[in-house]
Each structure stands twice: as structure tokens, then as C-alpha cells.
Design an enzyme around this catalytic site. Structure first.
Site, mmCIF file in Angstrom:
data_model
loop_
_atom_site.group_PDB
_atom_site.id
_atom_site.type_symbol
_atom_site.label_atom_id
_atom_site.label_comp_id
_atom_site.label_asym_id
_atom_site.label_seq_id
_atom_site.Cartn_x
_atom_site.Cartn_y
_atom_site.Cartn_z
ATOM 1 C CD GLU A 145 -2.994 -0.800 2.454
ATOM 2 O OE1 GLU A 145 -2.842 0.178 3.003
ATOM 3 O OE2 GLU A 145 -3.376 -2.033 2.997
ATOM 4 C CB CYS A 171 2.183 7.559 3.355
ATOM 5 S SG CYS A 171 2.368 6.657 4.772
ATOM 6 C CB CYS A 196 3.933 -4.663 10.708
ATOM 7 S SG CYS A 196 4.958 -3.815 12.024
ATOM 8 C CB CYS A 232 0.752 -1.609 17.415
ATOM 9 S SG CYS A 232 2.319 -1.017 17.327
ATOM 10 C CB CYS A 280 -1.449 -0.975 13.769
ATOM 11 S SG CYS A 280 -0.700 -0.740 12.237
ATOM 12 N N GLY A 301 4.447 -1.468 7.864
ATOM 13 C CA GLY A 301 5.678 -1.956 8.230
ATOM 14 C C GLY A 301 6.582 -1.205 9.305
ATOM 15 C CD GLU A 302 9.541 0.335 13.350
ATOM 16 O OE1 GLU A 302 8.501 0.770 13.707
ATOM 17 O OE2 GLU A 302 10.609 0.958 13.359
ATOM 18 C CG LEU A 322 5.025 7.880 23.646
ATOM 19 C CD1 LEU A 322 6.418 7.190 24.007
ATOM 20 C CD2 LEU A 322 5.203 9.154 24.585
ATOM 21 C CG HIS A 323 0.565 5.459 19.671
ATOM 22 N ND1 HIS A 323 0.234 6.459 19.165
ATOM 23 C CD2 HIS A 323 1.041 4.509 18.911
ATOM 24 C CE1 HIS A 323 0.656 6.411 17.860
ATOM 25 N NE2 HIS A 323 0.998 5.106 17.776
ATOM 26 C CG ASN A 340 -7.923 6.535 10.349
ATOM 27 O OD1 ASN A 340 -9.040 6.551 9.780
ATOM 28 N ND2 ASN A 340 -6.636 6.871 10.100
ATOM 29 C CB CYS A 350 -0.626 2.000 7.561
ATOM 30 S SG CYS A 350 -0.338 2.433 9.422
HETATM 31 N N1 SAH Z 1 5.805 1.216 12.240
HETATM 32 C C1 SAH Z 1 6.020 2.734 12.090
HETATM 33 C C2 SAH Z 1 5.561 3.287 10.753
HETATM 34 C C3 SAH Z 1 4.172 2.778 10.489
HETATM 35 S S1 SAH Z 1 2.609 3.439 11.216
HETATM 36 C C4 SAH Z 1 5.491 3.392 13.555
HETATM 37 O O1 SAH Z 1 4.945 2.412 14.348
HETATM 38 O O2 SAH Z 1 5.580 4.391 13.630
HETATM 39 C C5 SAH Z 1 2.427 5.005 11.058
HETATM 40 C C6 SAH Z 1 1.637 5.630 12.293
HETATM 41 O O3 SAH Z 1 0.317 5.443 12.260
HETATM 42 C C7 SAH Z 1 1.900 5.298 13.561
HETATM 43 O O4 SAH Z 1 2.260 6.267 14.474
HETATM 44 C C8 SAH Z 1 1.110 3.769 13.941
HETATM 45 O O5 SAH Z 1 1.089 3.872 15.587
HETATM 46 C C9 SAH Z 1 -0.173 4.717 13.514
HETATM 47 N N2 SAH Z 1 -1.268 4.067 13.176
HETATM 48 C C10 SAH Z 1 -1.321 2.641 13.078
HETATM 49 N N3 SAH Z 1 -2.926 2.384 12.981
HETATM 50 C C11 SAH Z 1 -3.595 3.449 13.233
HETATM 51 C C12 SAH Z 1 -4.884 3.387 13.218
HETATM 52 N N4 SAH Z 1 -5.823 2.433 13.171
HETATM 53 N N5 SAH Z 1 -5.515 4.626 13.568
HETATM 54 C C13 SAH Z 1 -4.492 5.873 13.716
HETATM 55 N N6 SAH Z 1 -3.086 5.848 13.816
HETATM 56 C C14 SAH Z 1 -2.845 4.514 13.563
#
Ligand code: SAH
Length: 353
Positions: A97, A110, A117, A121, A124, A164-165, A220-221, A295, A338
Site C-alpha cells: 500500500e 507515504c 509487520c 501494535c 494497527c 511496516g516498521e 508513543l501513544h 482510524n 496503513c
Molecule cells: N511502524 C511505524 C510506521 C507505520 S504506522 C510506526 O509505528 O511508527 C504510522 C503511524 O500510524 C504510527 O504512529 C502508528 O502507530 C499509527 N497508526 C497505526 N494504526 C492506526 C490507526 N488505526 N489509527 C491511527 N493511527 C494508526
């Protein structure tokens, strides 16, 4: 004519390999630079469109090579036309994607760095099916080239924030960045590249030592270590404290401002206690907070925070001098978060079989 699967993308060859190829085909080595310019300075889909090559060479190259080895499966455009999402299929039949966002300051792509991945998380979609494989640097380059071709635009900004990371595919991602900033390739400014990581502390330090000076974003979250681990398993390996120290190191080494990504999940991380803790972690640092409403992912019970909670959280930080902005979530109508599109397509394919 061979199928796409058995052809090699010209994007997988660097200039030296292209020169060797030209010599092995009995051509002059300057043809390599012409091909390179066709790949990186023009927008072509077929080798036949390369303007300066003799027909004999085009026919010869066409046997074993292709411009793109991806196939475009889907292109979705949001109602406001600001965001477009692409689902590509790699030649080994995997989904990738890519999302294009058109901002006033330029076109931002992006880019995905892995197929799936393994970071886990739990909010995600990319991680739902685990890691399939790493993307090669040329497959990240191909995402840029293909979207530039489809939309006939120049992409000026890159965020490595797709599936992905990126720090879990470190060498290929570094190779990708080094290539795209080179004047020989896309000549993208290093200041217009952002890498987002879930927080692999030693790799953040390694990146700082490379002196690439790209922008860094940390997902961070949650500022509380124990609670963060619950939604981000990687937190069990690298604590919030270790991450903060790695970020300090990054800022010291590169002089770049770092961004904290903070996805607002209702009842999970959007209270004033979290805002307070985040403030105490970040005060006085060259760090900016990017708040994003979750999202909502199909099949998950997690909900986005209310506007009221987001505003209170943001105000708490801003009033105390920690800069926090709310990122407008683009492209919700096209599953732009993503992994969502791939995840849905995998589900469909699994149903079919
Ligand atoms: N692996 C990397 C980059 C990919 S995700 C990372 O973790 O940063 C890009 C961003 O989108 C990250 O901050 C991730 O935590 C966030 N993300 C993933 N799923 C999401 C969702 N459902 N809603 C909002 N943000 C999300």
C-alpha cells in the site's frame, strides 16, 4: 514475451550494474546513464518509451527487463481529491500500500517499508497478519516512481509511515533514503523525509550516528510504560525512558526536531493523567506532538477519542509550552490508514480460496 514475474525491474539496478549490463549486451556504457535518466528524471511505464535508446536495445531489454515489476491493483481517490491510495501487487504476489497526499507545500508520499509487520501494535491493521517479508529498497523506490507516473506529478516529501516498521528493515530503508536524496536519483531533500518508528531504541541511535538528518517520528501513544506495553508489545523490550534518551541523542546528534505521534484512543490514552505525564516527559525538549484520532479498524472495538477529549489533551500541552497539533486525518473514506486496504484484500482472497 515473458511474464512480469520472470522479468527484472530496471529500478533494481544501480548505475554500475546498468553499465555492466550495457557492456555485456555489446552496448556503449553511456547508455546506462540514459536509462538512469529515463527512470529517475522522466516518467515512463514501458522501456519502449525511453526516448534516446536505439530500437535494437529496447527490444533486447524488453525480453528480460521491465520498468515496473509491480502491478497496480487498485487506485482510490478521496472525495476531496486530496488523498489517493494505491494497492500494488509485487511480482511474488504480495500486496503493498502507498498513499499520496496533496498538500499546499507539496506532494507527500507515504511509503511502505515491509509487507505486513511483526510489531503487533493492537490498534494497527498492518500487523494483523504478521510480517510477510521485507521490501527491497528498489521496491520502495518503485512506489515513488509508479505514483509519479500514474499522477504525472513530482513527489517532494516522503514519509516512511506506511505498512511496516522501517527500523526492522534497517539496511534496505537506509539504502532507499541514500538513493532518493541523491541528485542522480530523485534528489529529494533530506529535510523532507520523515521516518516513523514504533521505538526500536538501539536503531534510533544507529540512525542518529549516520548523520542523515532526516526527520524522526516516534509512535508513543502512551507515556506510561506499563500501559504502553499493553497496546504496543515492542514497549516490553524498550521502555519509554530508554526511548526518551534515544530521542535526546537523536536531537543532539542531528539538530533535528523530533515528533511524537500520539493516536488518540477513547478511554485508553486520552485522559488528563496521560497529558500530564506526557508533559513531564517532554517539557523543555525540541519535540513536537502530533495528535491523530484513531482510524477505526474493522473488527476492532477500539474507538477514536471524542473531539472534546482531543481538544482538552491538546490544550493541556499547548498551555504549558509543549507544542501539540492535531493532524487532520486524510482519506478516511478510502481506508487510507496503513494496512487497511491490504488487510481487506487478504480477507477477500482468503474467502475465495
Ligand atoms: N511502524 C511505524 C510506521 C507505520 S504506522 C510506526 O509505528 O511508527 C504510522 C503511524 O500510524 C504510527 O504512529 C502508528 O502507530 C499509527 N497508526 C497505526 N494504526 C492506526 C490507526 N488505526 N489509527 C491511527 N493511527 C494508526
Amino acid at each position: 514475451m515473458k511474464d512480469l514475474e520472470s522479468k527484472t525491474s530496471l529500478y533494481s539496478l544501480d548505475l554500475d550494474s546498468l553499465k555492466e549490463l550495457m557492456i555485456s549486451l555489446g552496448e556503449k556504457s553511456f547508455r546506462a546513464k540514459q536509462i538512469f535518466d529515463d527512470l529517475y528524471k522522466s516518467k515512463n511505464k514501458e522501456i519502449a518509451d525511453f526516448r534516446l535508446l536505439p530500437h535494437s536495445l529496447i527490444s533486447r531489454l524488453d525480453i528480460d527487463y521491465t520498468v515496473f515489476d509491480f502491478e497496480l491493483i487498485k487506485r482510490l481517490v478521496s472525495k476531496d481529491a486530496q488523498t489517493s491510495k494505491y494497492l500494488f501487487m509485487t511480482k511474488d504476489g504480495k500486496f503493498v500500500e502507498t498513499v499520496l497526499m496533496k498538500y499546499d507545500y507539496g506532494n507527500t508520499l507515504c511509503v511502505s517499508s515491509q509487507i505486513g509487520c511483526r510489531m503487533g501494535c493492537n490498534f494497527c491493521a498492518s500487523t494483523k497478519h504478521g510480517l510477510d517479508r521485507n521490501l527491497k529498497s528498489y521496491e520502495m523506490i518503485e512506489q515513488i516512481a509508479y505514483v509519479q507516473y500514474i499522477e504525472n506529478v513530482r513527489i517532494s516529501n516522503i514519509v516512511i509511515m506506511g505498512m511496516g516498521e522501517p527500523l526492522d528493515n534497517y539496511d534496505e530503508v537506509i539504502d532507499f533514503i541514500q538513493k532518493i536524496i541523491s541528485p542522480m536519483y530523485f534528489n529529494i531533500s533530506v529535510r523532507k523525509i520523515t521516518l516513523s518508528t514504533c521505538g526500536i531504541a538501539p536503531k534510533i541511535r544507529e540512525l542518529a550516528d549516520r548523520n542523515l538528518a532526516i526527520n524522526l517520528a516516534l509512535s508513543l501513544h502512551n507515556p506510561f510504560n506499563e500501559k504502553r506495553r499493553e497496546i504496543m508489545p515492542v514497549g516490553a523490550k524498550y521502555s519509554v525512558k530508554e526511548l526518551m534518551s534515544a530521542l535526546d541523542y537523536y536531537v543532539k546528534k542531528t539538530g533535528r526536531r523530533v515528533t511524537i505521534e500520539y493516536t488518540m484512543i477513547s478511554g485508553e490514552n486520552d485522559g488528563i493523567e496521560e497529558a500530564k505525564e506526557l508533559y513531564s516527559l517532554l517539557r523543555g525538549k525540541l519535540i513536537h506532538v502530533n495528535l491523530i484520532a484513531l482510524n477505526e479498524v474493522e473488527g476492532s472495538h477500539k474507538k477514536a477519542s471524542s473531539n472534546k477529549n482531543i481538544k482538552a489533551f491538546q490544550d493541556y500541552l499547548n498551555k504549558r509550552g509543549v507544542n501539540a497539533t492535531l493532524r487532520k486525518s486524510l482519506g478516511q473514506d478510502i481506508d487510507a490508514a496503513c494496512g487497511q486496504l491490504r488487510s481487506k484484500n487478504i480477507a477477500k482472497i482468503e474467502l475465495k480460496n
